[in-house]
Design an enzyme around this catalytic site. Structure first.
Site, PDB file in Angstrom:
ATOM      1  N   GLU A 195       0.785  -1.233   0.000  1.00 47.15           N
ATOM      2  CA  GLU A 195       0.000   0.000   0.000  1.00 47.15           C
ATOM      3  C   GLU A 195       0.820   1.288   0.000  1.00 47.15           C
ATOM      4  O   GLU A 195       0.334   2.315  -0.458  1.00 47.15           O
ATOM      5  CB  GLU A 195      -0.929  -0.005   1.227  1.00 47.15           C
ATOM      6  CG  GLU A 195      -2.033  -1.040   1.182  1.00 47.15           C
ATOM      7  CD  GLU A 195      -3.075  -0.736   0.121  1.00 47.15           C
ATOM      8  OE1 GLU A 195      -3.422   0.446  -0.068  1.00 47.15           O
ATOM      9  OE2 GLU A 195      -3.549  -1.689  -0.523  1.00 47.15           O
ATOM     10  N   SER A 468     -53.376 -18.802  38.741  1.00 43.81           N
ATOM     11  CA  SER A 468     -53.138 -19.621  39.932  1.00 43.81           C
ATOM     12  C   SER A 468     -51.677 -19.682  40.373  1.00 43.81           C
ATOM     13  O   SER A 468     -51.368 -20.294  41.397  1.00 43.81           O
ATOM     14  CB  SER A 468     -53.645 -21.052  39.696  1.00 43.81           C
ATOM     15  OG  SER A 468     -55.055 -21.060  39.613  1.00 43.81           O
TER      16      SER A 468
END
Length: 770
Positions: A195, A468
Site C-alpha cells: 500500500e 393460579s
C-alpha cells in the site's frame, strides 16, 4: 517645442509617474487584503483541522464496544461432565478442533482425554496465561487436570468464557483496538509493500507515488492505482467524507502533514490498522485487522500465517469486492497479487509463493451473529443502567461477566423448539426464564418464539395476569395463620360486592363444586373457591400483599379480592423472583445476570456478591414446597410424574380467563424454570397451564437432565401420612395417603380409614422426598 522634446520633458514624466502611482496603490492594497484574508482563513482552517485531530486522535480515538461474557466453565477433578459438553463450550469460545495442536485456540481429543491450548485471558480476579492443558475422563467424569506447559497437576481450571454479545456504538462500528507494540512485524512489512512503499520516508504525502499512479492510470486508460499514502488514507477515514473533490483532497493532504508532524510512524500505522474498514456483519461494520482476523480465522492477528495476512492486506483495496465469504475467487486472486508483491520485496521466497498461492483461503464458512442471545443481553443492559449509561456500554470497552450458561441456553432453545411443535397455532408467543434459585444467577432466557429475534422481550417486558401461580404465596399466608396442609376446607359458591359496586362471583375452572377436602387437596387440584373463602375470612389477603411487597412485586395500590386468584400483572422475570423465594425455603436472592464488570485496563469496577436474605418462615415454605410436589405428582401437573416417574419436581400451573395465558413455574433440585405462552394481541390461545406451558416446561427439563428435588430436613417439622381427602392420620400404603409436614404439635389427632393398598413398588414417600 518639438515633439521629441515634449517626450523627454522630465516634468511631464514626473507628473505622469505621479498619476500612475496614485491609480496603482488601491489594487496593491486589495492584493494585500485578499492575501491577508487568505492567510487568516488558512490559519483558521488549519486550527479547525488541528481541533479535529485533537478530538479524535489525542483522546479516545474510537468508541470501544463492551463485551459481554458468559460464565466460565469451571473444571475440577471429580466433576461429572461429558467431553462433548466441553467441546461445545470450546467451539462457542471459537477454539478450533484440530489433529495437531500448534497454537492457542486449538484443541484435540483422543478417546478419554482432551488436549487444549488455552488463550491468555483476564478474569476479574486473575490473569490466565497461554497453557497446554490436558483433561482426562473416565465414565463421563474428570479424573485428571494437568498443565502440560508447566508440568503440574491442577485442582481447578476455568475455560476461557464465551463472548455472548457486544454493545455496539451508535455509528454501528465494531473493532478490537490493537496497540502499536502488538502489531506483528510481518503485517507491517506486507502492508507497506502493498500500500505505501515509502511510508517510513515521506512526510504524509508522496509526490513520487502520485506521479507513479498518474502514469499507470494514463497508460491503462482507467484508474488502476492510487497515489494516497497510508497517512492520507487514515486522514480520510478518520476525519473526512468519502466525496471525490479537490477541496477534500487538499484537506486530506494537510491532515496527513499534520498527523506526521505530531505522531510517530508506529502510532500512525497502529491507527490505520484499527480504523480501516474490512467487513460488513449485517448492520455492523467491522473495522480493524484485529477483529477481522478473529471473525474470519478465529485466531488473534499474531498467530496468522503469511497467506492469511496477505488476504487481509489485499482486502483493504476493496472490502466489498474482495470479501472472501461472498467472492472467494476474487479474494484468492487478490491474495495472490499481494503474495507476488511479497515475493518482489523478498518477504517470501519463490517456493513459498508457489505453496502459499495454491492454499485455500482458510476462512470461516459464515460470520457469527453479532448478538445471538438478544433477550439475555436486554436484561444485562437493563440491570446495568443504574451504574452505567448506554454510551458507557457502547464506548468504554467494558468487560461484563455474567451468569449466562451457554449449555443451558442451548438446551432451553432445543427443548422449546420441540415443545412449540405441539401446537398448530404459530402465533403463540413464548417467554422462558431459567435461574439457579440458590444464588440468584439467571442462567438462560428467551423472550420470543424466534430465539434470536431482536425486538419485544416478553421475558422482561410482558406484563400478564398470573392466575393460579399466586396460590403458593397465598398458601404460605394460610399456613402462617395457623392452618395446616391437612386442615379441612369447603368448596362452596361465593359472591363478593366490590368497592366499585360490581359483584364478583368466581368459579372453579371446571365450573363444579367439590365439597370438603384438605387444604392440600384443594391446592394441588387448583380449586379457586376454597382459596377465595379463606382469603376473605382472615388476614390472608393483607398478608399476601405484604409478602409481595417484601420482594418488590406488589403492583397496585388498591387491592381487590380478585388478587386472590392472580388478577395481578407480572412479567415472567417477576414470577421467577416470586418462585425463587419459594424454592429456596424463604431466602430471597435477587435474580441477576451480572457477576463483575471490568474496565479496558482490567480493573474491577463492579462486583455483584451472592446475596441471600431470609424473608419468610422456613418451615412454612417447606410445607408449600411439599404441596407443589403434590401438584406434579397427582394434581394439575401430574403429566410430569407420568413422563418422568423416577424424578421429583415441584411446580404450579396457571391459566387466565378465556385461556389467554398459559403458565408453568417449577423447580428441580437447583434449577427454577418459568414458562409463559400467550398471544401479543391478547387473544385466546386455547391452552391451559397444563395443556400448554407445562408440556413445554417438561420438554425443556428433559434436555436439562435435572436432578430430582429433595426437600430439606428441618427439626421443627414432623411428618405424618395423611389421607388427602379426609385429613386424618393414615398409613403409608393407604389410598389417598400422602406424607405431609407439620409444625410440631399441629398434626391431626384423628385417623382416617385405610381402604386400599396404595404403596408404590420399590419407592416410598420418604425415599422420594428426602
Amino acid at each position: 517645442m518639438s515633439k521629441a522634446r515634449k517626450k523627454n520633458n522630465p516634468a511631464r514624466r514626473k507628473k505622469k509617474s505621479s498619476k500612475a502611482g496614485k491609480t496603482g496603490r488601491p489594487w496593491l492594497k486589495i492584493v494585500f487584503i485578499v492575501a491577508g484574508l487568505a492567510l487568516i482563513f488558512l490559519a483558521l482552517h488549519v486550527w479547525s483541522l488541528n481541533n479535529l485531530i485533537e478530538q479524535r486522535f489525542d483522546g479516545d480515538t474510537w468508541a470501544r464496544p463492551s463485551r459481554v461474557f458468559a460464565r466460565p466453565l469451571e473444571l475440577y477433578s471429580g466433576l461429572s461432565i461429558k467431553p462433548e459438553q466441553i467441546k461445545r463450550e470450546l467451539k462457542l469460545a471459537e477454539y478450533q478442533a484440530v489433529r495437531k495442536i500448534t497454537k492457542p485456540g486449538h484443541f484435540s481429543s483422543d478417546g478419554n482425554s482432551l488436549l487444549l491450548y488455552s488463550r491468555d485471558f483476564y478474569f476479574s480476579d486473575h490473569h490466565q496465561d497461554e497453557n497446554l492443558i490436558k483433561i482426562r475422563f473416565k465414565d463421563n467424569q474428570i479424573v485428571e487436570l494437568k498443565d502440560i506447559t508447566n508440568n503440574k497437576t491442577l485442582d481447578f481450571y476455568q475455560l476461557t468464557p464465551v463472548i455472548m454479545g457486544s454493545y455496539i456504538p451508535g455509528n454501528g462500528e465494531d473493532r478490537l483496538v490493537l496497540a502499536a507494540e502488538d502489531i506483528p512485524e510481518l503485517l507491517t512489512d506486507i502492508l507497506i509493500a502493498a500500500e505505501d512503499r515509502r511510508f517510513f520516508d515521506h512526510l504524509g504525502v508522496s509526490p513520487l507515488s502520485i506521479l507513479r499512479a498518474l502514469r499507470a492510470n494514463i497508460q491503462a486508460g482507467k484508474t488502476v492505482q492510487g497515489g494516497s499514502t497510508l497517512t492520507q488514507q487514515l486522514a480520510k477515514n478518520l476525519f473526512l467524507t468519502p466525496e471525490r473533490s479537490l477541496i477534500r483532497k487538499l484537506n486530506e493532504a494537510m491532515l496527513a502533514f499534520m498527523l506526521e508532524a505530531r505522531f510517530s510512524k508506529q502510532a500512525i500505522l497502529a491507527a490505520y490498522l484499527n480504523e480501516v474498514f474490512l467487513l460488513q456483519q449485517k448492520n455492523t461494520s467491522i473495522h480493524g485487522f484485529a477483529l477481522a482476523s478473529k471473525l474470519l480465522f478465529k485466531q488473534p492477528l499474531k498467530y496468522l500465517s503469511k497467506d492469511k495476512l496477505a488476504l487481509l492486506v489485499g482486502m483493504v483495496k476493496g472490502p466489498s469486492i474482495y470479501n472472501p465469504l461472498i467472492y472467494p475467487e476474487r479474494a484468492t486472486k487478490r491474495r495472490n497479487t499481494v503474495l507476488k508483491i511479497m515475493l518482489a520485496h523478498k518477504i517470501i521466497t519463490e517456493p513459498e509463493y508457489r505453496k502459499l498461492s495454491t492454499k485455500p483461503l482458510g476462512v470461516v464458512s459464515k460470520l457469527p451473529p453479532v448478538n445471538p442471545f438478544p433477550a439475555y443481553l436486554d436484561l444485562v443492559k437493563k440491570q446495568l443502567t443504574s451504574n452505567y449509561s448506554s454510551s458507557d456500554l457502547a464506548e468504554k470497552g467494558l468487560s461484563i461477566f455474567t451468569a449466562f450458561d451457554p449449555e443451558k441456553q442451548n438446551q432451553l432453545e432445543s427443548g422449546l423448539k420441540s415443545g412449540l411443535k405441539r401446537f398448530d397455532d404459530k402465533s403463540i408467543q413464548v417467554a422462558v426464564i431459567v435461574a439457579d434459585y440458590l444464588n440468584g444467577d439467571l442462567l438462560a432466557l428467551v423472550g420470543d418464539r424466534h430465539t434470536d429475534f431482536h425486538g419485544f422481550n416478553r421475558a422482561i417486558l410482558a406484563q400478564r395476569p398470573i392466575g393460579s401461580l399466586i396460590k403458593p404465596m397465598l398458601l404460605y399466608s394460610f399456613l402462617e395463620e395457623g392452618l395446616t396442609l391437612a386442615s379441612m376446607i369447603k368448596d362452596r359458591p361465593i359472591r363478593v360486592r366490590q368497592s366499585d359496586g360490581e359483584v364478583w362471583s368466581p368459579k372453579n375452572y371446571d365450573k363444579k363444586l367439590h365439597g370438603s377436602s384438605t387444604l392440600y387437596n384443594a391446592f394441588i387440584k387448583s380449586y379457586n373457591l376454597p382459596f377465595v373463602h379463606l382469603g376473605l375470612e382472615g388476614n390472608a389477603l393483607k398478608s399476601l400483599t405484604t409478602n409481595l411487597d417484601k420482594i418488590h412485586l406488589l403492583k397496585q395500590q388498591v387491592v381487590y379480592p380478585s388478587m386472590l386468584l392472580g388478577a395481578t400483572l407480572m412479567t415472567p422475570l417477576e414470577v421467577s423472583q416470586m418462585y425463587q423465594v419459594i424454592a429456596s425455603s424463604g431466602y430471597f436472592a435477587p435474580l441477576t445476570t451480572i457477576r463483575q464488570v471490568m474496565d479496558g485496563d482490567h480493573n474491577v469496577l463492579t462486583r455483584i456478591p451472592v446475596h441471600s436474605e431470609e424473608l419468610f418462615n422456613r418451615q412454612s415454605m417447606i410445607q408449600v414446597q411439599r404441596a407443589l410436589i403434590g401438584v406434579t405428582e397427582e394434581g394439575t401437573a401430574r403429566y410430569l410424574h407420568n413422563r418422568y416417574p423416577n424424578k421429583t419436581f415441584a411446580g404450579k400451573t396457571g391459566t387466565t380467563d378465556d385461556l389467554r395465558d398459559s403458565w408453568f413455574a417449577g423447580f428441580s433440585n437447583r434449577y427454577l424454570t418459568v414458562v409463559w405462552l400467550g398471544d401479543d394481541k391478547n387473544n385466546s390461545i386455547k391452552l391451559t397451564g397444563s395443556s400448554g406451558a407445562l408440556r413445554v416446561w417438561a420438554d425443556i427439563m428433559g434436555k436439562f437432565n435435572a436432578d430430582t428435588l429433595k426437600l430439606s430436613v428441618d427439626p421443627e417439622l414432623e411428618w405424618a401420612y395423611i389421607n388427602r381427602l379426609e385429613g386424618g392420620i393414615s398409613g403409608e400404603s393407604c389410598e389417598h395417603s400422602v406424607l405431609m409436614p407439620f409444625m410440631k404439635g399441629s398434626k391431626p389427632d384423628f385417623k382416617s380409614n385405610c381402604e386400599k393398598d396404595y404403596l408404590e413398588k420399590g419407592k416410598s414417600w420418604l425415599q422420594k422426598l428426602f
